[in-house]
Design an enzyme around this catalytic site. Structure first.
Site, PDB file in Angstrom:
ATOM      1  N   GLN A  37       5.943   5.454   7.895  1.00 44.26           N
ATOM      2  CA  GLN A  37       5.261   4.228   7.461  1.00 44.26           C
ATOM      3  C   GLN A  37       6.232   3.135   7.055  1.00 44.26           C
ATOM      4  O   GLN A  37       5.913   1.967   7.160  1.00 44.26           O
ATOM      5  CB  GLN A  37       4.299   4.516   6.312  1.00 44.26           C
ATOM      6  CG  GLN A  37       3.123   5.330   6.718  1.00 44.26           C
ATOM      7  CD  GLN A  37       2.377   4.712   7.890  1.00 44.26           C
ATOM      8  OE1 GLN A  37       1.900   3.603   7.824  1.00 44.26           O
ATOM      9  NE2 GLN A  37       2.294   5.449   8.986  1.00 44.26           N
TER      10      GLN A  37
ATOM     11  N   HIS B  42       0.823  -1.205   0.000  1.00 39.58           N
ATOM     12  CA  HIS B  42       0.000   0.000   0.000  1.00 39.58           C
ATOM     13  C   HIS B  42       0.860   1.259   0.000  1.00 39.58           C
ATOM     14  O   HIS B  42       2.054   1.204   0.274  1.00 39.58           O
ATOM     15  CB  HIS B  42      -0.961   0.018   1.190  1.00 39.58           C
ATOM     16  CG  HIS B  42      -0.275   0.165   2.514  1.00 39.58           C
ATOM     17  ND1 HIS B  42       0.282  -0.894   3.189  1.00 39.58           N
ATOM     18  CD2 HIS B  42      -0.053   1.259   3.269  1.00 39.58           C
ATOM     19  CE1 HIS B  42       0.816  -0.448   4.309  1.00 39.58           C
ATOM     20  NE2 HIS B  42       0.636   0.850   4.387  1.00 39.58           N
TER      21      HIS B  42
ATOM     22  N   TYR C  19       4.002  11.222  10.062  1.00 37.48           N
ATOM     23  CA  TYR C  19       3.248   9.964  10.053  1.00 37.48           C
ATOM     24  C   TYR C  19       3.492   9.205   8.758  1.00 37.48           C
ATOM     25  O   TYR C  19       3.769   8.008   8.749  1.00 37.48           O
ATOM     26  CB  TYR C  19       1.754  10.249  10.232  1.00 37.48           C
ATOM     27  CG  TYR C  19       0.896   9.033  10.018  1.00 37.48           C
ATOM     28  CD1 TYR C  19       0.747   8.078  11.024  1.00 37.48           C
ATOM     29  CD2 TYR C  19       0.255   8.807   8.808  1.00 37.48           C
ATOM     30  CE1 TYR C  19      -0.022   6.947  10.827  1.00 37.48           C
ATOM     31  CE2 TYR C  19      -0.520   7.678   8.598  1.00 37.48           C
ATOM     32  CZ  TYR C  19      -0.651   6.756   9.610  1.00 37.48           C
ATOM     33  OH  TYR C  19      -1.403   5.631   9.410  1.00 37.48           O
TER      34      TYR C  19
ATOM     35  N   HIS D 226       0.901   5.626   1.035  1.00 32.28           N
ATOM     36  CA  HIS D 226       0.327   6.757   1.750  1.00 32.28           C
ATOM     37  C   HIS D 226       0.708   8.007   0.965  1.00 32.28           C
ATOM     38  O   HIS D 226       1.874   8.206   0.641  1.00 32.28           O
ATOM     39  CB  HIS D 226       0.908   6.876   3.166  1.00 32.28           C
ATOM     40  CG  HIS D 226       0.452   5.811   4.080  1.00 32.28           C
ATOM     41  ND1 HIS D 226      -0.485   6.027   5.051  1.00 32.28           N
ATOM     42  CD2 HIS D 226       0.797   4.507   4.182  1.00 32.28           C
ATOM     43  CE1 HIS D 226      -0.700   4.901   5.707  1.00 32.28           C
ATOM     44  NE2 HIS D 226       0.075   3.967   5.190  1.00 32.28           N
TER      45      HIS D 226
END
Length: 95
Positions: free
Chosen positions: A77, A7, A73, A9
């Site tokens: 990841q 995935h 943040y 972000h």
């Protein structure tokens, strides 16, 4: 932009008048085109059937959060925060 094996972000600014589903569709479509054009042989065994991206996505608003906190943040990841998270990341990379 950051992510892991399964995935991504992204931190984006999207005007409220723009439909997020339209924005995500354009982003996935154009990025899949560019990636397929450059890395066709490398990604052949990683496709969702014949598709590059899965049909799903998640959008989260970060309204009042300071930009540096949200950026941190996303940056973090790649770094699992626990031994359990690190083991899970290793398993996902082997797939």
């Amino acid at each position: 932009f950051n992510g892991e094996a399964d995935h991504l972000h992204l931190l984006v600014i999207c005007p409220p008048q723009k439909a997020l589903s339209h924005f995500i569709g354009k982003l996935k479509g154009k990025s899949a085109y560019v990636i397929r054009k450059e890395f066709a042989e490398d990604i052949a065994d990683k496709l969702w059937g014949s598709q590059f991206w899965s049909p799903s996505y998640c959008v989260v608003s970060c309204g009042g959060a300071p930009l540096d906190i949200v950026t941190q943040y996303i940056t973090d990841q790649q770094r699992p925060t626990s031994e359990k998270g690190e083991q899970q990341s290793r398993r996902l990379r082997r797939r």
